[in-house]
Motif scaffolding. Sequence first.
Motif, PDB file in Angstrom:
ATOM      1  N   GLY A  98     -17.036-114.245  56.030  1.00  8.34           N
ATOM      2  CA  GLY A  98     -17.759-115.141  56.566  1.00  8.34           C
ATOM      3  C   GLY A  98     -18.433-116.292  55.566  1.00  8.34           C
ATOM      4  N   THR A  99     -19.299-116.837  56.159  1.00  9.84           N
ATOM      5  CA  THR A  99     -19.861-118.013  55.378  1.00  9.84           C
ATOM      6  C   THR A  99     -21.078-117.438  54.382  1.00  9.84           C
ATOM      7  N   GLU A 100     -20.728-117.873  53.172  1.00  7.69           N
ATOM      8  CA  GLU A 100     -21.946-117.482  52.227  1.00  7.69           C
ATOM      9  C   GLU A 100     -22.097-118.632  51.140  1.00  7.69           C
ATOM     10  N   ALA A 101     -23.305-119.102  51.216  1.00  6.12           N
ATOM     11  CA  ALA A 101     -23.461-120.383  50.477  1.00  6.12           C
ATOM     12  C   ALA A 101     -22.566-121.392  50.528  1.00  6.12           C
ATOM     13  N   GLY A 102     -22.445-121.504  51.975  1.00  8.09           N
ATOM     14  CA  GLY A 102     -21.451-122.859  52.226  1.00  8.09           C
ATOM     15  C   GLY A 102     -20.019-122.733  51.869  1.00  8.09           C
ATOM     16  N   MET A 103     -19.575-121.342  51.314  1.00  8.03           N
ATOM     17  CA  MET A 103     -18.259-121.159  51.143  1.00  8.03           C
ATOM     18  C   MET A 103     -17.882-120.009  52.070  1.00  8.03           C
ATOM     19  N   GLN A 104     -16.464-120.012  52.378  1.00  7.35           N
ATOM     20  CA  GLN A 104     -15.933-118.877  53.172  1.00  7.35           C
ATOM     21  C   GLN A 104     -15.626-117.640  52.132  1.00  7.35           C
ATOM     22  N   MET A 105     -16.357-116.243  52.427  1.00  2.00           N
ATOM     23  CA  MET A 105     -16.137-115.303  51.352  1.00  2.00           C
ATOM     24  C   MET A 105     -15.735-114.052  52.137  1.00  2.00           C
ATOM     25  N   ILE A 106     -15.041-113.200  51.264  1.00  2.00           N
ATOM     26  CA  ILE A 106     -14.677-111.737  51.727  1.00  2.00           C
ATOM     27  C   ILE A 106     -15.249-110.868  50.720  1.00  2.00           C
ATOM     28  N   ARG A 117      -9.223-106.349  45.108  1.00  2.00           N
ATOM     29  CA  ARG A 117      -9.516-107.148  46.084  1.00  2.00           C
ATOM     30  C   ARG A 117     -10.929-106.842  46.451  1.00  2.00           C
ATOM     31  N   VAL A 118     -12.089-107.024  45.703  1.00  2.00           N
ATOM     32  CA  VAL A 118     -13.369-106.722  46.038  1.00  2.00           C
ATOM     33  C   VAL A 118     -14.019-108.006  46.510  1.00  2.00           C
ATOM     34  N   THR A 119     -13.906-109.248  45.848  1.00  2.00           N
ATOM     35  CA  THR A 119     -14.680-110.373  46.271  1.00  2.00           C
ATOM     36  C   THR A 119     -13.613-111.314  46.148  1.00  2.00           C
ATOM     37  N   GLY A 120     -13.280-111.938  47.354  1.00  2.00           N
ATOM     38  CA  GLY A 120     -12.212-113.316  47.378  1.00  2.00           C
ATOM     39  C   GLY A 120     -13.099-114.589  48.203  1.00  2.00           C
ATOM     40  N   MET A 121     -12.593-115.292  47.738  1.00  2.00           N
ATOM     41  CA  MET A 121     -13.190-116.809  48.068  1.00  2.00           C
ATOM     42  C   MET A 121     -11.895-117.737  48.772  1.00  2.00           C
ATOM     43  N   VAL A 122     -12.201-117.957  49.967  1.00  2.00           N
ATOM     44  CA  VAL A 122     -10.868-118.573  50.952  1.00  2.00           C
ATOM     45  C   VAL A 122     -10.878-119.930  50.252  1.00  2.00           C
ATOM     46  N   ASP A 123      -9.881-120.359  49.677  1.00  2.00           N
ATOM     47  CA  ASP A 123      -9.470-121.602  49.409  1.00  2.00           C
ATOM     48  C   ASP A 123      -9.275-122.604  50.483  1.00  2.00           C
ATOM     49  N   SER A 124      -8.407-121.965  51.348  1.00  2.00           N
ATOM     50  CA  SER A 124      -8.046-122.739  52.553  1.00  2.00           C
ATOM     51  C   SER A 124      -7.559-121.952  53.754  1.00  2.00           C
ATOM     52  N   VAL A 125      -7.732-122.440  54.847  1.00  2.00           N
ATOM     53  CA  VAL A 125      -7.183-121.645  56.100  1.00  2.00           C
ATOM     54  C   VAL A 125      -6.692-122.715  57.187  1.00  2.00           C
ATOM     55  N   SER A 126      -5.692-122.030  57.580  1.00  2.00           N
ATOM     56  CA  SER A 126      -5.073-123.158  58.836  1.00  2.00           C
ATOM     57  C   SER A 126      -4.825-122.088  59.952  1.00  2.00           C
ATOM     58  N   LYS A 127      -4.040-122.609  60.896  1.00  2.00           N
ATOM     59  CA  LYS A 127      -3.677-121.685  62.186  1.00  2.00           C
ATOM     60  C   LYS A 127      -2.691-120.740  61.546  1.00  2.00           C
ATOM     61  N   ASP A 128      -1.808-120.982  60.482  1.00  2.00           N
ATOM     62  CA  ASP A 128      -0.603-120.302  60.254  1.00  2.00           C
ATOM     63  C   ASP A 128      -0.911-119.657  58.865  1.00  2.00           C
ATOM     64  N   ALA A 129      -1.973-120.089  58.015  1.00  2.00           N
ATOM     65  CA  ALA A 129      -1.938-119.234  56.496  1.00  2.00           C
ATOM     66  C   ALA A 129      -3.228-119.520  55.992  1.00  2.00           C
ATOM     67  N   MET A 130      -3.637-118.703  55.111  1.00  2.00           N
ATOM     68  CA  MET A 130      -4.868-118.533  54.377  1.00  2.00           C
ATOM     69  C   MET A 130      -4.716-118.153  53.039  1.00  2.00           C
ATOM     70  N   LYS A 131      -5.273-119.146  52.125  1.00  2.00           N
ATOM     71  CA  LYS A 131      -5.118-118.684  50.749  1.00  2.00           C
ATOM     72  C   LYS A 131      -6.483-118.271  50.255  1.00  2.00           C
ATOM     73  N   VAL A 132      -6.408-117.127  49.677  1.00  2.00           N
ATOM     74  CA  VAL A 132      -7.746-116.276  49.063  1.00  2.00           C
ATOM     75  C   VAL A 132      -7.525-116.180  47.494  1.00  2.00           C
ATOM     76  N   THR A 133      -8.702-116.298  46.940  1.00  2.00           N
ATOM     77  CA  THR A 133      -8.729-116.333  45.550  1.00  2.00           C
ATOM     78  C   THR A 133      -9.438-115.028  44.893  1.00  2.00           C
ATOM     79  N   TRP A 134      -8.985-114.086  44.816  1.00  2.00           N
ATOM     80  CA  TRP A 134      -9.750-112.658  44.491  1.00  2.00           C
ATOM     81  C   TRP A 134     -10.259-112.726  43.285  1.00  2.00           C
ATOM     82  N   SER A 135     -11.612-112.371  42.878  1.00  2.00           N
ATOM     83  CA  SER A 135     -12.084-112.308  41.639  1.00  2.00           C
ATOM     84  C   SER A 135     -11.237-111.414  40.943  1.00  2.00           C
ATOM     85  N   GLY A 136     -11.239-111.439  39.463  1.00  2.00           N
ATOM     86  CA  GLY A 136     -10.451-110.544  38.448  1.00  2.00           C
ATOM     87  C   GLY A 136      -9.216-111.098  38.190  1.00  2.00           C
ATOM     88  N   LYS A 137      -8.188-110.228  37.682  1.00  2.00           N
ATOM     89  CA  LYS A 137      -6.999-110.780  37.415  1.00  2.00           C
ATOM     90  C   LYS A 137      -5.863-111.067  38.513  1.00  2.00           C
TER      91      LYS A 137
END
Length: 162
Positions: A98-106, A117-137
């Motif tokens: 959900g929302t955390e400090a104005g960002m969509q987070m997992i 996949r412990v902490t992820g920031m949602v970079d973009s989301v549409s009806k068909d696709a979602m890009k998540v950047t996970w912390s770490g490598k």
Amino acid sequence: MTTATARVRTAAAAAGLVGALALTGCSGGGGGGSKDDASPTPSAAPTSTGTGAVTGSSGKLQGSWITTSKGAVVALVITGKQAGLFVTGGTVCSGAAGTEAGMQMIHLTCTGGGKDRVTGMVDSVSKDAMKVTWSGKLGQETYTKAEGGKLPSGLPTAPVKQ
């Protein structure tokens, strides 16, 4: 379709359905419009992330999302503020989205202490696709929305091992 491809797709569908059932199976009641899930769910929040807390709605993140990574199928299921992630081969994670400090987070806690996949920031989301950047490598992953318990078309498949 080869037997290995069929198994990967079946595993992905099963993971998505298991995730959806796990996240919604204990919600109580049934039928239609809810009032923002007013009943508390103490197990929904991750216990070991130590970084912030999801405070707002997960909105557009809702649903079942599928990707492949290193030959495995990854299913990410978000219902309300709850999140579950399932990777073929046995990794299971649960937490919040959900929302955390104005960002969509997992934020997830994984069985066996998995850290990919412990902490992820949602970079973009549409009806068909979602890009998540996970912390770490692990970095960025692109997920495709799975509608109605069906796998999305064009899902990449793992190579057949012989």
